[in-house]
Write a protein that holds these residues in place. Structure first.
Motif, PDB file in Angstrom:
ATOM      1  N   UNK A 167       0.830  -1.202   0.000  1.00  0.00           N
ATOM      2  CA  UNK A 167       0.000   0.000   0.000  1.00  0.00           C
ATOM      3  C   UNK A 167       0.866   1.254   0.000  1.00  0.00           C
ATOM      4  N   UNK A 168       1.920   1.245   0.795  1.00  0.00           N
ATOM      5  CA  UNK A 168       2.830   2.398   0.832  1.00  0.00           C
ATOM      6  C   UNK A 168       3.484   2.607  -0.531  1.00  0.00           C
ATOM      7  N   UNK A 169       3.917   1.517  -1.158  1.00  0.00           N
ATOM      8  CA  UNK A 169       4.529   1.592  -2.491  1.00  0.00           C
ATOM      9  C   UNK A 169       3.574   2.212  -3.511  1.00  0.00           C
ATOM     10  N   UNK A 170       2.282   1.898  -3.379  1.00  0.00           N
ATOM     11  CA  UNK A 170       1.279   2.421  -4.306  1.00  0.00           C
ATOM     12  C   UNK A 170       0.830   3.840  -3.959  1.00  0.00           C
ATOM     13  N   UNK A 171       1.271   4.349  -2.822  1.00  0.00           N
ATOM     14  CA  UNK A 171       0.856   5.679  -2.394  1.00  0.00           C
ATOM     15  C   UNK A 171      -0.485   5.683  -1.685  1.00  0.00           C
ATOM     16  N   UNK A 172      -0.913   4.522  -1.213  1.00  0.00           N
ATOM     17  CA  UNK A 172      -2.171   4.408  -0.469  1.00  0.00           C
ATOM     18  C   UNK A 172      -1.878   4.441   1.026  1.00  0.00           C
ATOM     19  N   UNK A 173      -2.880   4.750   1.816  1.00  0.00           N
ATOM     20  CA  UNK A 173      -2.722   4.842   3.266  1.00  0.00           C
ATOM     21  C   UNK A 173      -2.371   3.471   3.844  1.00  0.00           C
ATOM     22  N   UNK A 174      -1.139   3.329   4.284  1.00  0.00           N
ATOM     23  CA  UNK A 174      -0.659   2.045   4.807  1.00  0.00           C
ATOM     24  C   UNK A 174      -0.978   1.854   6.279  1.00  0.00           C
ATOM     25  N   UNK A 175      -1.633   2.826   6.918  1.00  0.00           N
ATOM     26  CA  UNK A 175      -1.927   2.713   8.345  1.00  0.00           C
ATOM     27  C   UNK A 175      -3.211   1.931   8.616  1.00  0.00           C
ATOM     28  N   UNK A 176      -3.994   1.677   7.569  1.00  0.00           N
ATOM     29  CA  UNK A 176      -5.225   0.898   7.710  1.00  0.00           C
ATOM     30  C   UNK A 176      -5.193  -0.253   6.710  1.00  0.00           C
ATOM     31  N   UNK A 177      -5.745  -1.410   7.074  1.00  0.00           N
ATOM     32  CA  UNK A 177      -5.739  -2.544   6.134  1.00  0.00           C
ATOM     33  C   UNK A 177      -6.693  -2.316   4.965  1.00  0.00           C
ATOM     34  N   UNK A 178      -6.372  -2.939   3.844  1.00  0.00           N
ATOM     35  CA  UNK A 178      -7.236  -2.926   2.662  1.00  0.00           C
ATOM     36  C   UNK A 178      -7.206  -4.305   2.013  1.00  0.00           C
ATOM     37  N   UNK A 179      -8.286  -4.609   1.314  1.00  0.00           N
ATOM     38  CA  UNK A 179      -8.420  -5.882   0.629  1.00  0.00           C
ATOM     39  C   UNK A 179      -8.815  -5.643  -0.821  1.00  0.00           C
ATOM     40  N   UNK A 180      -8.313  -6.485  -1.705  1.00  0.00           N
ATOM     41  CA  UNK A 180      -8.824  -6.571  -3.075  1.00  0.00           C
ATOM     42  C   UNK A 180      -9.938  -7.604  -3.014  1.00  0.00           C
ATOM     43  N   UNK A 181     -11.146  -7.188  -3.310  1.00  0.00           N
ATOM     44  CA  UNK A 181     -12.302  -8.085  -3.224  1.00  0.00           C
ATOM     45  C   UNK A 181     -12.355  -8.934  -4.490  1.00  0.00           C
ATOM     46  N   UNK A 182     -12.326 -10.257  -4.307  1.00  0.00           N
ATOM     47  CA  UNK A 182     -12.244 -11.182  -5.435  1.00  0.00           C
ATOM     48  C   UNK A 182     -13.536 -11.970  -5.655  1.00  0.00           C
ATOM     49  N   UNK A 183     -14.576 -11.639  -4.916  1.00  0.00           N
ATOM     50  CA  UNK A 183     -15.859 -12.331  -5.095  1.00  0.00           C
ATOM     51  C   UNK A 183     -16.734 -11.618  -6.116  1.00  0.00           C
ATOM     52  N   UNK A 184     -16.342 -10.416  -6.508  1.00  0.00           N
ATOM     53  CA  UNK A 184     -17.064  -9.671  -7.527  1.00  0.00           C
ATOM     54  C   UNK A 184     -16.068  -8.843  -8.320  1.00  0.00           C
ATOM     55  N   UNK A 185     -16.473  -8.407  -9.503  1.00  0.00           N
ATOM     56  CA  UNK A 185     -15.589  -7.623 -10.365  1.00  0.00           C
ATOM     57  C   UNK A 185     -16.429  -6.786 -11.316  1.00  0.00           C
TER      58      UNK A 185
END
Length: 153
Positions: free
Chosen positions: A75-93
């Motif tokens: 997340x830090x590498x991508x410039x996203x907030x690394x202080x909170x968790x994130x998920x890529x949701x794979x049950x829908x697209x």
């Protein structure tokens, strides 16, 4: 800067439409968010270049097999907030045309946040594609109305 060619693992900014939003009658997502490209669908006949994308969210999936945790370092590498968790949701697209106006530059003005590490991109793609093969991926076709009439997705 020109919009890059779509590639698996590229993280873009898009007005992702969640299934629950579509079920409420929405046609556009409620906000722009990071999304991971899972697979690129080459042009065929009159159909344009398209991509299957998974939304990235801070909301933990209800079941562990419905999403992939994005590590803080990524997340830090991508410039996203690394202080909170994130998920890529794979049950829908979402299935989107690559020229979709909902694909917009990031807050920094770049057309993407960057690439996921290959192993993580493969994990996300494999999970979504396994659901597709099993017939359980909830795929929302965001393509043009003409394309929707000829596409069973």
């Amino acid at each position: 800067m020109a919009r890059p060619d779509p590639q698996g693992g590229l993280v873009i900014r898009y007005d992702y439409l969640w299934l629950w939003e579509k079920e409420k009658g929405r046609e556009q997502g409620s906000k722009d968010r990071p999304c991971a490209i899972v697979v690129v669908v080459p042009p065929k006949g009159t159909k344009p270049l398209r991509a299957v994308i998974c939304g990235i969210t801070r909301d933990q999936p209800e079941r562990p097999d419905e999403g992939t945790l994005i590590p803080p370092k990524v997340k830090a590498h991508l410039g996203l907030d690394a202080t909170v968790p994130s998920w890529a949701i794979t049950s829908e697209a979402n299935l989107v045309e690559w020229n979709d106006p909902g694909i917009i530059p990031t807050e920094s003005g770049d057309w993407s946040y960057g690439f996921l590490p290959p192993a993580l991109a493969d994990t996300i793609a494999s999970a979504a594609l396994a659901r597709h093969d099993a017939g359980t991926l909830k795929l929302i076709n965001r393509s043009s109305p003409e394309d929707k009439s000829t596409n069973s997705n």
